[in-house]
Structures are given as structure tokens and as C-alpha cells.
Design a protein around this motif. Structure first.
Motif, PDB file in Angstrom:
ATOM      1  N   CYS A  12       0.841  -1.190   0.000  1.00 57.87           N
ATOM      2  CA  CYS A  12       0.000   0.000   0.000  1.00 57.87           C
ATOM      3  C   CYS A  12       0.880   1.245   0.000  1.00 57.87           C
ATOM      4  CB  CYS A  12      -0.884  -0.022   1.245  1.00 57.87           C
ATOM      5  SG  CYS A  12      -1.813   1.474   1.549  1.00 57.87           S
ATOM      6  N   SER A  13       0.619   2.162  -0.918  1.00 57.56           N
ATOM      7  CA  SER A  13       1.428   3.381  -0.976  1.00 57.56           C
ATOM      8  C   SER A  13       1.186   4.276   0.232  1.00 57.56           C
ATOM      9  CB  SER A  13       1.160   4.145  -2.275  1.00 57.56           C
ATOM     10  OG  SER A  13      -0.195   4.508  -2.359  1.00 57.56           O
ATOM     11  N   ILE A  14       0.003   4.193   0.851  1.00 60.08           N
ATOM     12  CA  ILE A  14      -0.243   4.974   2.070  1.00 60.08           C
ATOM     13  C   ILE A  14       0.626   4.440   3.206  1.00 60.08           C
ATOM     14  CG2 ILE A  14      -1.961   5.597   3.817  1.00 60.08           C
ATOM     15  CD1 ILE A  14      -4.055   5.557   1.525  1.00 60.08           C
ATOM     16  N   ALA A  15       0.687   3.127   3.361  1.00 64.05           N
ATOM     17  CA  ALA A  15       1.542   2.528   4.386  1.00 64.05           C
ATOM     18  C   ALA A  15       3.009   2.871   4.129  1.00 64.05           C
ATOM     19  CB  ALA A  15       1.342   1.014   4.428  1.00 64.05           C
ATOM     20  N   ALA A  16       3.437   2.828   2.882  1.00 65.27           N
ATOM     21  CA  ALA A  16       4.824   3.173   2.550  1.00 65.27           C
ATOM     22  C   ALA A  16       5.105   4.638   2.885  1.00 65.27           C
ATOM     23  CB  ALA A  16       5.095   2.896   1.071  1.00 65.27           C
ATOM     24  N   THR A  17       4.154   5.504   2.600  1.00 61.78           N
ATOM     25  CA  THR A  17       4.318   6.923   2.925  1.00 61.78           C
ATOM     26  C   THR A  17       4.415   7.107   4.433  1.00 61.78           C
ATOM     27  OG1 THR A  17       3.119   7.557   0.933  1.00 61.78           O
ATOM     28  CG2 THR A  17       3.285   9.216   2.672  1.00 61.78           C
ATOM     29  N   ASP A  23       5.617   9.745  11.226  1.00 65.14           N
ATOM     30  CA  ASP A  23       5.891  10.189  12.584  1.00 65.14           C
ATOM     31  C   ASP A  23       5.566  11.681  12.707  1.00 65.14           C
ATOM     32  OD1 ASP A  23       7.540   9.852  15.228  1.00 65.14           O
ATOM     33  OD2 ASP A  23       8.304  11.656  14.246  1.00 65.14           O
ATOM     34  N   PRO A  24       4.858  12.087  13.773  1.00 66.43           N
ATOM     35  CA  PRO A  24       4.511  13.513  13.902  1.00 66.43           C
ATOM     36  C   PRO A  24       5.717  14.452  13.878  1.00 66.43           C
ATOM     37  CG  PRO A  24       3.234  12.213  15.449  1.00 66.43           C
ATOM     38  CD  PRO A  24       4.235  11.273  14.821  1.00 66.43           C
ATOM     39  N   LEU A  58      15.983  13.238  10.989  1.00 67.19           N
ATOM     40  CA  LEU A  58      16.764  13.798   9.872  1.00 67.19           C
ATOM     41  C   LEU A  58      17.471  12.682   9.110  1.00 67.19           C
ATOM     42  CD1 LEU A  58      18.246  16.971  11.586  1.00 67.19           C
ATOM     43  CD2 LEU A  58      16.499  16.918   9.789  1.00 67.19           C
ATOM     44  N   LYS A  59      18.018  11.724   9.822  1.00 69.71           N
ATOM     45  CA  LYS A  59      18.693  10.590   9.171  1.00 69.71           C
ATOM     46  C   LYS A  59      17.727   9.832   8.269  1.00 69.71           C
ATOM     47  CE  LYS A  59      21.045   6.272  10.282  1.00 69.71           C
ATOM     48  NZ  LYS A  59      21.497   5.381  11.359  1.00 69.71           N
ATOM     49  N   THR A  60      16.524   9.577   8.757  1.00 70.88           N
ATOM     50  CA  THR A  60      15.519   8.865   7.965  1.00 70.88           C
ATOM     51  C   THR A  60      15.122   9.667   6.731  1.00 70.88           C
ATOM     52  OG1 THR A  60      14.675   7.689   9.890  1.00 70.88           O
ATOM     53  CG2 THR A  60      13.181   7.900   8.015  1.00 70.88           C
ATOM     54  N   LEU A  61      14.927  10.968   6.897  1.00 71.92           N
ATOM     55  CA  LEU A  61      14.537  11.810   5.754  1.00 71.92           C
ATOM     56  C   LEU A  61      15.642  11.874   4.707  1.00 71.92           C
ATOM     57  CD1 LEU A  61      12.611  14.586   7.676  1.00 71.92           C
ATOM     58  CD2 LEU A  61      11.644  12.898   6.087  1.00 71.92           C
ATOM     59  N   VAL A  62      16.886  11.871   5.143  1.00 68.75           N
ATOM     60  CA  VAL A  62      18.015  11.828   4.200  1.00 68.75           C
ATOM     61  C   VAL A  62      18.055  10.461   3.522  1.00 68.75           C
ATOM     62  CG1 VAL A  62      20.540  11.800   4.033  1.00 68.75           C
ATOM     63  CG2 VAL A  62      19.390  13.603   5.347  1.00 68.75           C
ATOM     64  N   GLN A  63      17.907   9.393   4.300  1.00 69.16           N
ATOM     65  CA  GLN A  63      17.939   8.032   3.755  1.00 69.16           C
ATOM     66  C   GLN A  63      16.887   7.854   2.666  1.00 69.16           C
ATOM     67  OE1 GLN A  63      16.924   5.004   6.612  1.00 69.16           O
ATOM     68  NE2 GLN A  63      17.151   3.348   5.145  1.00 69.16           N
ATOM     69  N   HIS A  64      15.723   8.472   2.839  1.00 69.45           N
ATOM     70  CA  HIS A  64      14.636   8.319   1.875  1.00 69.45           C
ATOM     71  C   HIS A  64      14.626   9.414   0.806  1.00 69.45           C
ATOM     72  CE1 HIS A  64      12.765   4.859   3.700  1.00 69.45           C
ATOM     73  NE2 HIS A  64      12.917   5.423   4.876  1.00 69.45           N
ATOM     74  N   GLY A  65      15.646  10.256   0.794  1.00 67.76           N
ATOM     75  CA  GLY A  65      15.772  11.251  -0.270  1.00 67.76           C
ATOM     76  C   GLY A  65      14.813  12.419  -0.167  1.00 67.76           C
ATOM     77  N   VAL A  66      14.290  12.689   1.023  1.00 68.11           N
ATOM     78  CA  VAL A  66      13.385  13.824   1.231  1.00 68.11           C
ATOM     79  C   VAL A  66      14.192  15.082   1.538  1.00 68.11           C
ATOM     80  CG1 VAL A  66      11.518  14.727   2.700  1.00 68.11           C
ATOM     81  CG2 VAL A  66      11.510  12.318   1.985  1.00 68.11           C
ATOM     82  N   LEU A  90       6.091  17.134  -1.217  1.00 69.19           N
ATOM     83  CA  LEU A  90       5.226  16.971  -0.053  1.00 69.19           C
ATOM     84  C   LEU A  90       4.433  18.237   0.284  1.00 69.19           C
ATOM     85  CD1 LEU A  90       7.627  14.871   2.180  1.00 69.19           C
ATOM     86  CD2 LEU A  90       5.398  14.137   1.308  1.00 69.19           C
ATOM     87  N   SER A  91       4.673  19.322  -0.434  1.00 66.02           N
ATOM     88  CA  SER A  91       3.946  20.565  -0.121  1.00 66.02           C
ATOM     89  C   SER A  91       2.443  20.370  -0.248  1.00 66.02           C
ATOM     90  CB  SER A  91       4.416  21.724  -1.003  1.00 66.02           C
ATOM     91  OG  SER A  91       4.062  21.504  -2.356  1.00 66.02           O
ATOM     92  N   ASP A  92       2.002  19.642  -1.255  1.00 67.88           N
ATOM     93  CA  ASP A  92       0.564  19.410  -1.426  1.00 67.88           C
ATOM     94  C   ASP A  92      -0.009  18.635  -0.237  1.00 67.88           C
ATOM     95  OD1 ASP A  92       0.805  20.668  -3.856  1.00 67.88           O
ATOM     96  OD2 ASP A  92       0.678  18.837  -5.052  1.00 67.88           O
ATOM     97  N   VAL A  93       0.750  17.675   0.265  1.00 66.53           N
ATOM     98  CA  VAL A  93       0.306  16.889   1.420  1.00 66.53           C
ATOM     99  C   VAL A  93       0.100  17.809   2.621  1.00 66.53           C
ATOM    100  CG1 VAL A  93       0.980  15.076   3.055  1.00 66.53           C
ATOM    101  CG2 VAL A  93       1.447  14.786   0.611  1.00 66.53           C
ATOM    102  N   LEU A  94       1.074  18.686   2.871  1.00 69.10           N
ATOM    103  CA  LEU A  94       0.973  19.577   4.022  1.00 69.10           C
ATOM    104  C   LEU A  94      -0.169  20.582   3.858  1.00 69.10           C
ATOM    105  CD1 LEU A  94       4.715  20.239   4.865  1.00 69.10           C
ATOM    106  CD2 LEU A  94       3.134  18.664   5.952  1.00 69.10           C
ATOM    107  N   ILE A  95      -0.374  21.075   2.649  1.00 66.28           N
ATOM    108  CA  ILE A  95      -1.471  22.022   2.419  1.00 66.28           C
ATOM    109  C   ILE A  95      -2.819  21.346   2.651  1.00 66.28           C
ATOM    110  CG2 ILE A  95      -2.672  23.343   0.619  1.00 66.28           C
ATOM    111  CD1 ILE A  95       0.148  24.127  -0.422  1.00 66.28           C
TER     112      ILE A  95
END
Length: 167
Positions: A12-17, A23-24, A58-66, A90-95
């Protein structure tokens, strides 16, 4: 990441996201990155999050290329973190999350934040539109299709280096 949820067997792409940004603290780090925060100390001060938690996010976001680290000091070595194209997407997600929270949680109260559509000057109320025809889409206008042999979350996300896990 301190969570007990295991999405690895889900297809599931939602689960992957959620595995990447669910995480908050992670979402707040990304929110602040859109507001120009780039350095560890800035996030730590703004969010009040524990240093080890922030470092892990931050490590996770770097690992996943965000986010992408960029060296800004050689002595001592220090990185700042900038959004990649993947992160900026991800801007659309946050909006949309902001719109949902404003409508369903703040209600008539002012959340203190709004977005303005630059073209027409109106306050932005996010809605989903079809990328093909441009029609505004509601849930009842959609169908979901499940395809055979869908890869699991574990199969599509990068694995942490085994030496890092042991550290």
C-alpha cells in the motif's frame, strides 16, 4: 523510529508513505523546512524535540531522499538540510493536512495560518482535481483497483545499512 507499527508486509502506498513521514515529529520537520529551517539547532529550538529524536528523523529523511545534507562548516563538520525535489513534492500533502485541520479541528477558530492563491488572491481551500480533465473529484467519484503481485513496503523502501543498525 520509536514506533511499534510495522508496515513492511503491507502492499500500500499509504503505508509506505507512513513509513517515511508518518511520525509527527517528521511532519513538523518537513513543515519547518518549507519555512526555511535548514539547521539542526533551528529545528531543535523551534520544536523542542529531543536531540536524539531529531537526529533520527533527519537521518531517515536523508535516507529516503526527502532532505539532502549540505556541508556548511568544515571545522567542526556541520550540515544543513535542504528539501530535495522529492521533499518539495510533499507541499501538497501539508497544504491538504492544513486545510483538513483548519476545517475539522479549528472550525470557526482561527488557526493563525492561511494560504493565499497568488493568481486570484483568495484564501486557498485545497481540493483534489483530476490531473487529466481538471474536474474537482470527490471520494464518491473514484474507484479503487487492487492489482495482483503488488510489492510490499519492505520491498520498495531502502534498507538501513546493517552496520548502522548495530551502532
Amino acid at each position: 523510529m520509536g514506533r511499534t507499527a510495522d508496515y513492511s508486509k503491507q502492499s500500500c502506498s499509504i503505508a509506505a508513505t507512513l513509513e517515511v513521514i508518518g511520525d509527527p515529529w517528521t511532519l513538523l520537520v518537513i513543515r519547518d523546512a518549507f519555512q526555511g529551517v535548514k539547521r539542526f539547532e533551528q529545528w531543535q529550538e523551534r520544536l523542542g524535540v529531543a536531540r536524539n529524536v531529531l537526529a533520527a528523523r533527519l537521518k531517515t529523511l536523508v535516507q529516503h531522499g526527502v532532505l539532502e545534507p549540505q556541508l556548511y562548516s568544515e571545522r567542526p563538520p556541520r550540515n544543513e538540510y535542504v528539501l530535495t525535489a522529492k521533499g518539495r513534492a510533499l507541499s501538497d500533502v501539508l497544504i491538504v493536512m492544513h486545510g483538513w485541520g483548519s476545517q475539522h479541528l479549528y472550525g470557526d477558530a482561527d488557526s493563525g495560518v492561511s494560504f493565499t492563491h497568488k493568481t486570484c488572491g483568495a484564501e486557498l481551500k485545497p481540493r483534489v482535481a483530476c490531473s487529466c480533465c481538471g474536474e474537482i473529484v470527490k471520494r464518491r467519484d473514484t474507484e479503487i483497483h487492487f492489482h495482483a503481485n503488488r510489492p510490499t513496503v519492505a520491498e520498495i523502501l531502502p534498507k538501513e545499512d546493517a552496520t548502522e543498525e548495530a551502532a
